[in-house]
Write a protein that holds these residues in place. Structure first.
Motif, short mmCIF file in Angstrom:
data_model
loop_
_atom_site.label_atom_id
_atom_site.label_comp_id
_atom_site.label_asym_id
_atom_site.label_seq_id
_atom_site.Cartn_x
_atom_site.Cartn_y
_atom_site.Cartn_z
N ALA A 259 0.82 -1.21 0.00
CA ALA A 259 0.00 0.00 0.00
C ALA A 259 0.85 1.26 0.00
CB ALA A 259 -0.93 0.00 1.21
N ASN A 260 2.08 1.16 0.51
CA ASN A 260 2.90 2.36 0.66
C ASN A 260 4.19 2.36 -0.14
OD1 ASN A 260 1.34 3.84 2.79
ND2 ASN A 260 1.74 1.96 3.92
N PHE A 261 4.57 1.19 -0.68
CA PHE A 261 5.83 1.11 -1.39
C PHE A 261 5.65 0.39 -2.72
CE2 PHE A 261 6.97 1.74 3.00
CZ PHE A 261 8.04 2.62 2.93
N ASP A 262 6.45 0.77 -3.66
CA ASP A 262 6.43 0.17 -4.99
C ASP A 262 7.08 -1.20 -4.93
OD1 ASP A 262 6.24 0.00 -7.86
OD2 ASP A 262 8.38 0.44 -7.91
N SER A 263 6.39 -2.21 -5.45
CA SER A 263 6.89 -3.58 -5.35
C SER A 263 8.11 -3.82 -6.22
CB SER A 263 5.78 -4.57 -5.75
OG SER A 263 5.33 -4.31 -7.07
N LEU A 264 8.29 -3.04 -7.27
CA LEU A 264 9.42 -3.26 -8.18
C LEU A 264 10.70 -2.61 -7.66
CD1 LEU A 264 10.47 -4.31 -10.91
CD2 LEU A 264 9.77 -2.12 -11.92
N THR A 265 10.63 -1.34 -7.34
CA THR A 265 11.84 -0.60 -6.96
C THR A 265 12.02 -0.47 -5.45
OG1 THR A 265 10.63 1.51 -7.02
CG2 THR A 265 11.64 0.76 -9.07
N GLY A 266 10.97 -0.76 -4.69
CA GLY A 266 11.06 -0.58 -3.24
C GLY A 266 10.92 0.85 -2.80
N LEU A 267 10.66 1.76 -3.73
CA LEU A 267 10.49 3.17 -3.38
C LEU A 267 9.09 3.43 -2.86
CD1 LEU A 267 12.13 4.83 -6.54
CD2 LEU A 267 13.16 4.54 -4.29
N PRO A 268 8.90 4.51 -2.08
CA PRO A 268 7.53 4.90 -1.70
C PRO A 268 6.69 5.10 -2.95
CG PRO A 268 9.15 6.14 -0.43
CD PRO A 268 9.92 5.39 -1.47
N ASN A 269 5.39 4.72 -2.86
CA ASN A 269 4.53 4.84 -4.02
C ASN A 269 3.73 6.14 -3.97
OD1 ASN A 269 2.57 4.39 -2.10
ND2 ASN A 269 2.07 2.33 -2.79
N ARG A 270 2.82 6.29 -4.91
CA ARG A 270 2.05 7.53 -5.04
C ARG A 270 1.28 7.84 -3.77
NH1 ARG A 270 -0.34 10.77 -8.98
NH2 ARG A 270 0.69 9.60 -10.64
N GLN A 271 0.56 6.84 -3.22
CA GLN A 271 -0.27 7.10 -2.05
C GLN A 271 0.57 7.56 -0.87
OE1 GLN A 271 -3.67 7.02 -2.03
NE2 GLN A 271 -3.38 7.97 -0.03
N PHE A 272 1.71 6.90 -0.67
CA PHE A 272 2.58 7.25 0.45
C PHE A 272 3.09 8.68 0.32
CE2 PHE A 272 6.70 7.50 2.54
CZ PHE A 272 6.43 6.96 3.77
N VAL A 273 3.58 9.02 -0.87
CA VAL A 273 4.17 10.34 -1.04
C VAL A 273 3.10 11.43 -1.00
CG1 VAL A 273 4.06 10.52 -3.57
CG2 VAL A 273 5.95 11.55 -2.35
N LEU A 274 1.90 11.13 -1.47
CA LEU A 274 0.83 12.12 -1.40
C LEU A 274 0.44 12.40 0.05
CD1 LEU A 274 -1.53 11.19 -4.39
CD2 LEU A 274 0.20 12.98 -4.26
#
Length: 690
Positions: A259-274
């Protein structure tokens, strides 16, 4: 009430034994009373018989000597329990009577008082025994003796004596029986106590691996086995629950990460950063500070993804994440928004100059190619920078501004960064207005077709190219280079193409009447049109509706659009060619380095891009490339058309090198049909020379 079953069960046993003892005493008492009464009856009978015999002998020898009779009768008063004794004559006249003072008076109404009513012999009433004995013989009676004996005192006295004799024995038996029963009870109940202690230990320790050691075949043993079986079940269920709980925790952690991190790169995803951006914007607004946001995507990533596959594209994204993270500080937030779009939120107190410096470092970092699977792949960055103050600290506005700045970087040639300025919003609003107005413009015939003539080497007009314009009610005349990309992004380009085809078909009679024969009108197709499964049917039905000869129509497509959808393009143009239409390959030489595709496609004309024509006079390389294109076309039996002719020198060079047709501002700019039909359809080189 009782903390243990032993007490109530012991009390029940004691009470039972007491009741049993009382029952024994009562039975003994009743039995003894009956025996005592029998003894009294026998003794009374003996007494009365003995007295009657003595009196009979005396009364026969001394009749009438009442004094003697009384002296013989008086000794009876010493008899225990005597109520009264009376000596009567034959007429039941009292001769002598005895009523001891120490004994109770006869008051029982059930006992007859009249001697004549008393039966002969021994008779028992409730608490009294009567003895009626005849003195003498029954044939010659001399008198009567009537005795009343009190048996109530006999019963009490006898019971007391009997109880005193039996009480020690009864007590000993009662105590022994009670102790024995309680001992047996404790022996029987002790497994229950042990089981109770075991269950209490399980309850307090919560150790469900414990097992009861009781092992017997009775009910308590079965209960212990059932408890052990229950503990087995609980232990298994606890193990299952623990495993399921652990699985749920792992899934929860995974879901939280997804829900909070991108599964491919391990970076925070859109929802987390928003979510974080909302908090940071609120903090910055309270403290009257500013935030800077960098928004970028990859240049050329789509081509890599389409040509080498998504697996290679994923590897590129992972490498991009690693490469960017090396350039950031610990406090900087770096996230993947989706696809090839990324966001960087620098740590607090970052100036515009520092953000621009970071953008430059990011762009420079991608100058070095990625080495993947033996391939050297290069991707660039287009970066947009926006500030929270320009967006009024609104999250949606900030993201939109950064996105606008990034697309402005792409429009400037990619591999660059752009700092957002408010005027970009107006440009964006214009694009949105145009995008939303295309459909309405088609319905209201706001679009118009301009025609630019094509001329052969003799100067004769042999065709026109249909070029669309938009006569917008608000913005005026809008050129296709502005609204065509918008239409392609919005999926409305095919509707525009269909409108142009219909418009050209409507204008065709007037075009043919104006120009000399043979004549062709060229219509441009986009890559989106080639992917449309309904376009060919539309062209066929429109030609049939307006009675169009397909030989009067030529379809132009750019080299890049054709090769981007090679299989679909070949299929489409094969059907178009079979129908009789001509096909021109536009912008030749600017798209692909490989020319092998020319052997696989079916076209009629190569169009030399204006880029080469414009540099004919100034660049030897452009002249060589242009000559090579013309020579290649001739060898492939294709006609050649050059666009962008602006002077006579360019035209002469092209004629000299074998170019078949030309078009450009030297002859005519794109003009409406009303102006076209009044323009010349033949051009002399001499007129341009003068």
């Amino acid at each position: 009430m009782f903390r243990t079953l032993k007490i109530p069960i012991g009390l029940v046993i004691a009470l039972t034994m007491t009741m049993l003892a009382l029952s024994v005493v009562t039975v003994n008492k009743l039995a003894h009373n009956a025996s005592a009464i029998d003894v009294v009856e026998e003794s009374t009978a003996t007494l009365s018989n003995s007295l009657s015999l003595q009196l009979s002998a005396v009364m026969e020898r001394n009749p009438g000597d009442n004094a003697l009779f009384v002296s013989l009768f008086q000794p009876i008063k010493v008899h225990n329990n005597l109520l009264s004794a009376t000596l009567y004559d034959n007429d039941y006249q009292v001769i002598s009577t005895i009523t001891p003072d120490k004994l109770k008076t006869l008051t029982d109404e059930s006992v007859p008082q009249n001697p004549e009513e008393i039966p002969f012999g021994i008779t028992q009433y409730d608490d009294v025994i009567t003895a009626h004995q005849v003195v003498g013989s029954s044939l010659y009676p001399l008198g009567h003796v009537v005795i009343y004996i009190d048996i109530e005192n006999v019963e009490s006295l006898s019971a007391k004596k009997q109880l005193l004799k039996q009480l020690p024995i009864i007590l000993v038996v009662w105590v022994l029986s009670t102790v024995l029963c309680v001992f047996i009870l404790f022996r029987l109940v002790s497994p229950l106590s042990s089981l109770e202690q075991f269950t209490q230990e399980v309850f307090e320790s919560k150790d469900y691996a414990l097992r009861s050691p009781l092992n017997s075949s009775n009910e308590i043993g079965q209960l212990a086995n059932n408890i052990n079986s229950l503990l087995d079940t609980i232990e298994v269920e606890l193990l299952i629950n623990f495993e399921q709980k652990q699985t749920l925790l792992d899934q929860q952690e995974t879901m939280s990460r997804l829900a909070n991190f991108d599964s491919l790169t391990g970076l925070p995803n859109r929802q987390f950063v928003l979510d974080n951006l909302r908090l940071e914007l609120a903090r910055a607004k309270r403290n009257d500070e500013d935030l800077l946001l960098l928004f970028f995507d990859l240049d050329g990533f789509k081509g890599i993804n389409d040509s080498l596959g998504h697996e290679t594209g994923d590897l590129i994204l992972i490498e991009v994440a690693d490469r960017v993270q090396c350039l950031l500080r610990d406090g900087d937030l770096f996230a993947r928004l989706g696809g090839d779009e990324f966001l960087v939120l620098p740590d607090r107190d970052v100036s515009t100059e520092q953000a621009q410096s970071l953008a430059t470092r990011l762009i420079t970092a991608f100058d070095e190619p990625f080495e993947l699977r033996g391939l050297s792949l290069t991707v660039g960055l287009s970066v947009g920078i926006a500030t929270a103050s320009d967006a009024g600290y609104d999250l949606s506005e900030l993201m939109s501004n950064a996105d606008l700045a990034m697309y402005r970087s792409k429009a400037r040639g990619r591999g660059s960064y752009t700092l957002f300025t408010p005027d970009m919003v107006e440009s964006h609003k214009r694009k949105l207005h145009l995008a939303n107005g295309i459909e309405q413009g088609l319905n209201n015939d706001e679009f118009v077709v301009y025609y630019q003539v094509k001329v052969n080497n003799n100067g004769d007009v042999i065709g026109v190219e249909a070029l669309i314009r938009w006569q917008h009610p608000e913005f005026g005349l809008v050129m296709p280079n502005e609204f065509i990309p918008i239409a392609e992004q919005g999926g409305k380009i095919t509707a525009i193409t269909q409108w142009v085809i219909k418009r050209v078909c409507i204008d065709m009679p007037e075009l043919k009447q104006w120009a000399s024969s043979p004549f062709r009108a060229s219509i441009n197709l986009s890559g989106h049109d080639l992917r449309s499964s309904q376009l060919f049917d539309y062209i066929y039905n429109t030609f049939k509706l307006y009675d169009i000869n397909p030989k009067n129509i030529e379809f132009e497509v750019t080299e890049s659009a054709y090769l981007e959808n090679f299989a679909l393009s070949n299929k489409f143009f094969r059907r178009i060619g079979n129908m009789g239409c001509a096909i021109a390959l536009d912008d030749f030489g600017t798209g692909y380095s490989s020319l092998s595709y020319l052997t696989q496609i079916n076209i009629d004309t190569l169009k030399v891009d204006r880029q080469f024509v414009m540099e004919i006079q100034s660049s030897e390389r452009s002249r060589l490339v242009t000559g090579a294109i013309i020579d290649l076309a001739k060898r492939l039996s294709l006609s050649v058309c050059a666009e962008g002719i602006e002077n006579l020198e360019q035209w002469n060079y092209l004629i000299e090198h074998g170019c078949d047709n030309v078009q450009g501002f030297m002859f005519s700019k794109p003009i409406p049909l009303s102006e076209l039909v009044t323009s010349p359809y033949h051009y002399n080189a001499s007129s341009f020379a003068s």
